[in-house]
Enzyme design. Structure first.
Site, PDB file in Angstrom:
ATOM      1  NE  ARG A 106     -65.500  62.074-117.457  1.00 43.19           N
ATOM      2  CZ  ARG A 106     -65.575  62.990-116.500  1.00 43.19           C
ATOM      3  NH1 ARG A 106     -66.576  62.979-115.622  1.00 43.19           N
ATOM      4  NH2 ARG A 106     -64.656  63.935-116.396  1.00 43.19           N
ATOM      5  CE  LYS A 157     -60.157  70.134-123.833  1.00 43.29           C
ATOM      6  NZ  LYS A 157     -60.503  70.194-122.408  1.00 43.29           N
TER       7      LYS A 157
HETATM    8  N1  BES Z   1     -58.308  65.957-121.786  1.00 45.51           N
HETATM    9  C1  BES Z   1     -59.089  66.719-120.888  1.00 45.51           C
HETATM   10  C2  BES Z   1     -58.450  66.864-119.506  1.00 45.51           C
HETATM   11  C3  BES Z   1     -57.323  67.855-119.417  1.00 45.51           C
HETATM   12  C4  BES Z   1     -57.560  69.207-119.411  1.00 45.51           C
HETATM   13  C5  BES Z   1     -56.041  67.408-119.270  1.00 45.51           C
HETATM   14  C6  BES Z   1     -56.519  70.095-119.276  1.00 45.51           C
HETATM   15  C7  BES Z   1     -54.985  68.308-119.119  1.00 45.51           C
HETATM   16  C8  BES Z   1     -55.232  69.647-119.135  1.00 45.51           C
HETATM   17  C9  BES Z   1     -60.461  66.048-120.681  1.00 45.51           C
HETATM   18  O1  BES Z   1     -60.971  65.401-121.777  1.00 45.51           O
HETATM   19  C10 BES Z   1     -61.403  67.133-120.322  1.00 45.51           C
HETATM   20  O2  BES Z   1     -61.646  67.965-121.148  1.00 45.51           O
HETATM   21  N2  BES Z   1     -61.924  67.081-119.108  1.00 45.51           N
HETATM   22  C11 BES Z   1     -62.829  68.084-118.645  1.00 45.51           C
HETATM   23  C12 BES Z   1     -63.922  67.384-117.877  1.00 45.51           C
HETATM   24  C13 BES Z   1     -65.050  68.293-117.506  1.00 45.51           C
HETATM   25  C14 BES Z   1     -65.824  68.701-118.726  1.00 45.51           C
HETATM   26  C15 BES Z   1     -65.932  67.582-116.523  1.00 45.51           C
HETATM   27  C16 BES Z   1     -62.059  69.037-117.754  1.00 45.51           C
HETATM   28  O3  BES Z   1     -61.210  68.598-116.976  1.00 45.51           O
HETATM   29  O4  BES Z   1     -62.274  70.246-117.866  1.00 45.51           O
HETATM   30 MN    MN Z   2     -62.074  66.717-123.028  1.00 41.33          MN
END
Ligand code: BES
Ligand code: MN
Ligand code: ZN
Length: 504
Positions: free
Chosen positions: A354, A280
């Site tokens: 997931r 990230k």
């Molecule tokens: N934990 C995150 C989702 C999230 C992001 C929650 C920001 C709250 C704030 C999850 O694991 C994630 O990183 N999801 C990705 C999925 C994508 C790679 C398809 C996302 O939402 O960017």
């Molecule tokens: Mn994630």
């Protein structure tokens, strides 16, 4: 802190503070009228001079009111009478709580539950008064070497009911409020702890501690070796980059007959989500310590259910792991085999929620559940779609979705449904495996749920995406304890429906 309900006149309360509602423009509530009469118009005098208009959020503290037994009276603005919404009521109660805290009063008698809220009865007002007060006074200070405030906390709040006949309802509503507030506080504490303290092992210890507090709760913690035997290749693929051992925490609350099918709650427990190899960006990455809020809400809800001795069987399943990059971490393009036998191409290691939930959902099959509800901070797309006000809701069983939406409305912890149409499944097709773990930029919350739907065909299922609701960012950064109120309300509704069934 302690909550007590009773009925009685405001001028006769021997207390540090009496809390009274004032409507806009400058109109006293019924208990305010009483106090005003007893004190020969002392309150109307203040109002006439324009010291308090009565708008929501306004307060005025008065001392030495004639012919009363209390040290002070706190007047709280309640807005226009008869137009009060759920949220305004909560805000009024929260304002009263913070102001009481600032006055340094150790105990108080509040007449705010007499305020009329559209379509809400005394039970609702008492319960929400308890929850909103506890929410407003919550602090997370266990990791500060000096506390921010030296003030002693408010120890006791008496909620004064309009009529003696309200006492039985008031008492049971207060009990519910306290159980939910305790569950919310447990969820907040766990989530506010940083990733170096709240590890998968810590979550397992906390689940064990919860089971110790309640004879009705049993806990079992599965280790990586157990998960390997079960074939949980998807869950374990997320843990590969981390030095902290993954855990699968399984809790069972027994409040009903053995043969009663349980309600299963499955909570995402990523104790820190760096994204893994699909790292990230740095901004606000600290907030990814909150990526275990689903897990925290399962523990908070079980705590509330056990406190309320709900006549239900409930199973909690918490897949817990970190998501970190390393030389052993799963890489984009890797293909893993889930416990269900279905294979998954991991296109993006940041779509890890997931990957752990799918194996936990398959594991839930063994309890022959009546329904399964998973709770997860799953997608940033949900924050974009619904913001901080509603959790995303998707599922494969309309009556269950309907019940959850209703529980959200009643509890003030709302959800909003998104469509889980077959058409969206296209987006997670893979050239190399049964599916891939991401579905592109469009409809990110829905394609995440589409992925989970492939593992929930054998039972009634709903998914709550709490990415936008589980914590606040900015100056008020911190966990909210959501959706413990929604889930507990759903369980309470299920219990009463059962009670009615038994009577019929
Ligand atoms: N934990 C995150 C989702 C999230 C992001 C929650 C920001 C709250 C704030 C999850 O694991 C994630 O990183 N999801 C990705 C999925 C994508 C790679 C398809 C996302 O939402 O960017
Ligand atoms: Mn994630
Ligand atoms: Zn995540």
């Amino acid at each position: 802190m302690e909550f007590i309900v009773k009925s009685g006149n405001p001028e006769k309360q021997r207390t540090a503070c009496v809390v009274i509602g004032v409507f806009a423009p400058r109109r006293l509530s019924p208990s305010g009228e009483e106090l005003d009469q007893a004190s020969d118009g002392y309150l109307t005098n203040f109002l006439r001079r324009g010291d308090l208009e009565g708008k929501v959020g306004q307060t005025l503290l008065l001392h030495n009111i004639p012919n009363t037994l209390c040290d002070r009276v706190l007047l709280v603005g309640c807005g226009k009478e008869r137009e009060l919404t759920d949220n305004q009521y909560r805000k009024i109660v929260a304002t009263a709580a913070t102001t009481l805290h600032e006055t340094g009063a150790l105990e108080a008698v509040s007449y705010l539950v007499e305020i009329h809220v559209k379509g809400r009865d005394i039970r609702w007002r008492v319960r929400q008064a308890v929850e909103a007060t506890r929410d407003a006074l919550y602090r997370f200070e266990e990791l500060k070497s000096k506390k921010d405030e030296t003030r002693p906390p408010l120890r006791k709040l008496v909620l004064a009911l309009p009529q003696r006949s309200d006492l039985p309802d008031g008492e049971s509503a207060a009990r519910e409020g306290v159980a939910i507030a305790d569950g919310v506080a447990l969820a907040k504490d766990l989530a506010n702890r940083p990733g170096n303290i709240c590890t998968p092992t810590h979550l397992a210890e906390q689940a064990t501690a919860l089971a110790k507090r309640h004879r009705s709760i049993k806990v079992e913690v599965l280790e990586a070796a157990d998960m390997k035997k079960l074939g949980m290749g998807s869950l374990l693929s997320v843990a590969r980059g981390s030095a902290e051992p993954a855990k699968l925490i399984v809790l069972q609350y027994k409040g009903a007959k053995k043969k009663d099918k349980p309600i299963a709650l499955v909570g995402k427990g990523v104790t820190f989500d760096s994204g893994g190899i699909s790292l990230k960006p740095g901004a606000a990455m600290d907030e990814m310590k909150f990526d275990m809020c689903g897990a925290a809400s399962v523990l908070g809800t079980l705590s509330a259910a056990a406190d309320l001795k709900l006549p239900l069987n409930i199973v909690g399943v918490i897949p817990a792991t970190e998501n970190l990059p390393s030389g052993t971490a799963t890489k984009p393009g890797d293909i893993v085999t889930s416990m269900s036998g279905q294979t998954i191409e991991v296109i993006n290691t940041d779509a890890e929620g997931r990957l752990i939930l799918c194996d936990a959902l398959t594991y839930a099959e063994r309890f022959d559940p009546d329904v399964v509800i998973d709770i997860a901070t799953l997608t940033g797309a949900c924050v974009v779609a619904l913001g901080a006000h509603a959790s995303g809701l998707l599922g494969n069983h309309a009556p269950l979705a309907h019940q959850l939406l209703n529980a959200g409305k009643t509890s003030g912890d709302r959800a909003w449904e998104l469509p889980l149409w077959e058409e969206y499944q296209e987006q997670i097709k893979s050239n190399f495996a049964d599916m891939q773990n991401v579905g592109g930029r469009e409809a990110g919350t829905i394609t995440a749920a589409c992925f989970l739907a492939r593992f929930t065909k054998k039972f009634h299922w709903a998914h709550l995406d709490i990415a936008g609701t589980a914590w606040l960012s900015g100056a008020k950064k911190g966990a909210t304890g959501r959706p413990v109120p929604l889930l507990t309300q759903y369980l309470i509704d299920r219990s009463t429906e059962k009670g009615r069934g038994a009577q019929a």
